[in-house]
Design a protein around this motif. Structure first.
Motif, mmCIF file in Angstrom:
data_model
loop_
_atom_site.group_PDB
_atom_site.id
_atom_site.type_symbol
_atom_site.label_atom_id
_atom_site.label_comp_id
_atom_site.label_asym_id
_atom_site.label_seq_id
_atom_site.Cartn_x
_atom_site.Cartn_y
_atom_site.Cartn_z
ATOM 1 N N ASP A 79 2.069 -0.828 -3.659
ATOM 2 C CA ASP A 79 0.616 -0.907 -3.808
ATOM 3 C C ASP A 79 -0.142 -0.420 -2.570
ATOM 4 O O ASP A 79 -1.030 0.430 -2.695
ATOM 5 N N PRO A 80 0.176 -0.908 -1.355
ATOM 6 C CA PRO A 80 -0.569 -0.395 -0.191
ATOM 7 C C PRO A 80 -0.329 1.088 0.062
ATOM 8 O O PRO A 80 -1.234 1.795 0.517
ATOM 9 N N GLU A 120 -4.641 -6.379 1.139
ATOM 10 C CA GLU A 120 -6.066 -6.130 1.326
ATOM 11 C C GLU A 120 -6.587 -6.853 2.556
ATOM 12 O O GLU A 120 -7.305 -6.275 3.388
ATOM 13 N N ARG A 133 -1.468 -0.076 4.291
ATOM 14 C CA ARG A 133 -2.363 0.939 3.718
ATOM 15 C C ARG A 133 -2.546 2.155 4.621
ATOM 16 O O ARG A 133 -3.345 3.041 4.327
ATOM 17 N N GLU A 177 -4.024 7.788 -1.509
ATOM 18 C CA GLU A 177 -5.337 8.120 -2.064
ATOM 19 C C GLU A 177 -6.318 8.468 -0.948
ATOM 20 O O GLU A 177 -7.091 9.432 -1.064
ATOM 21 N N GLU A 178 -6.273 7.710 0.145
ATOM 22 C CA GLU A 178 -7.192 7.988 1.255
ATOM 23 C C GLU A 178 -6.853 9.307 1.941
ATOM 24 O O GLU A 178 -7.752 10.062 2.332
ATOM 25 N N THR A 234 0.130 3.355 -2.203
ATOM 26 C CA THR A 234 -0.712 4.085 -3.153
ATOM 27 C C THR A 234 -2.117 4.243 -2.609
ATOM 28 O O THR A 234 -2.722 5.324 -2.688
ATOM 29 N N LYS A 235 -2.650 3.165 -2.021
ATOM 30 C CA LYS A 235 -3.979 3.210 -1.398
ATOM 31 C C LYS A 235 -3.995 4.200 -0.237
ATOM 32 O O LYS A 235 -4.958 4.958 -0.052
#
Length: 357
Positions: A210-211, A144, A186, A217-218, A213-214
């Protein structure tokens, strides 16, 4: 000098004072991180002057915590406590480096690295005794914070400041080329390029789920069809096909095996392709980094993240300040023969390499 020993008392007292300052500044870094994450700096900058009650109401936060935070900021000379009142003032000169609207001048966001790194302190200390490393999965907010960091140094200036260092690259992207990004996180850089250059195709690769996945999604939210992301470790993974442009933004030095990743880049690049690598600007020799403006921070980041995540994978653990000398050496060993280095005004911490076969 002390008659009973060889200690220079003045030197000792001066060092003790510097240690006290260091501890105070470290504590303030934590509070600055909180001010950034909660938006308190942004709210106070809009108000210019206000009380803890007013700032809490504006920010939607608890007044008692806001008040104590303001006390810390006043004691640290970051905000000014107005005499004989309960008001606090954020000077415009300070706000320019503390607020989101200041863009690339916002230094407060970097304070977030301090609590992120501190969260794995016990694990790193264990590594001092037992060896090994701390895996990426142990860092709860690292991706993040990195995404916010890269937005200022990479994503925002990529069209106007980074791509233009290689003449003709923007024209190629407009016409349509194949692009691979290593350690994409990300994926914000690739997503921005995919929107701006619809004729080109973009792939992002990262070894953390995790990044990615973000990022996916974007992509779905924006309805993009020319960019995709894949979970993979380029130490062993070989992407299909060849790429006209391969990028690696602050990603090579903390790979488990940077040598193997660079060899993969060489194999996957077209004969006329370009490898654009952004990495830390510094020397491979500590004696050359003693006056480096970010030296203490970079060696701390190395100990607490870059070196240890590589060692956690059984890697080389080169560290953050592997240095331009080592970078050149490994780039040439991978097969590349043409290396050009650029320093960009907006990003004093990094060097931008344009690399060809």
């Amino acid at each position: 000098m002390c008659n009973s020993c060889s200690i220079d008392l003045q030197k000792a007292e001066g060092f003790a004072e510097s240690m006290v300052q260091m501890i105070n500044q470290g504590a303030l870094a934590l509070m600055v991180s909180i001010g950034h994450q909660t938006g308190l700096f942004d709210a106070l900058a809009e108000m210019k002057t206000g009380s803890s009650e007013c700032l809490a109401k504006t920010s939607g936060l608890q007044e008692r915590y806001v008040r104590e935070w303001l006390y810390a900021m006043a004691a640290g000379k970051i905000v000014e406590a107005i005499p004989d009142s309960d008001l606090f003032h954020l000077p415009e000169e300070h706000a320019a480096h503390l607020c989101r609207k200041s863009g690339g001048d916002n230094i407060a966001l970097y304070a977030q690295y301090i609590p992120v790194l501190a969260s794995v302190e016990a694990q790193v200390i264990s590594c001092f005794w037992q060896g090994g490393g701390v895996p990426y999965s142990s860092y709860e907010r690292f991706h993040e914070v990195m995404a916010e960091d890269s937005s200022l140094t990479i994503v925002d200036p990529i069209l106007d400041k980074i791509l233009p260092i290689e003449p003709g690259l923007i024209a190629q992207l407009e016409k349509g080329i194949q692009v691979l990004d290593i350690g994409c996180g990300r994926g914000k850089a690739m997503i921005k390029l995919a929107e701006h250059f619809p004729n080109s195709k973009f792939w992002g690769v990262d070894l953390c789920l995790d990044p990615l996945t973000k990022a996916k999604e974007e992509v779905a939210q924006r309805g993009l069809t020319n960019v995709q992301f894949e979970l993979a470790d380029l130490t062993t993974y070989r992407p299909e096909g060849k790429f006209d442009l391969i990028t690696a933004f602050d990603a090579i030095h903390d790979q488990a095996r940077p040598d193997l990743v660079l060899s993969t880049v060489f194999e996957c690049l077209t004969d006329q392709g370009i490898f654009l690598m952004q990495d830390i600007f510094g020397s491979s020799e500590v004696r050359n980094n003693l006056d480096h403006p970010f030296g203490p921070l970079l060696y701390t980041l190395s100990t607490m993240h870059c070196m240890t995540v590589s060692l956690a994978q059984g890697g080389m653990g080169l560290g953050t300040l592997w240095g331009v000398e080592k970078a050149r050496e490994m780039i040439k060993e991978a097969g590349f023969s043409w290396i050009q280095e650029h320093k960009l005004e907006h990003d004093p911490m990094n060097c931008y390499f344009i690399i060809r076969k």
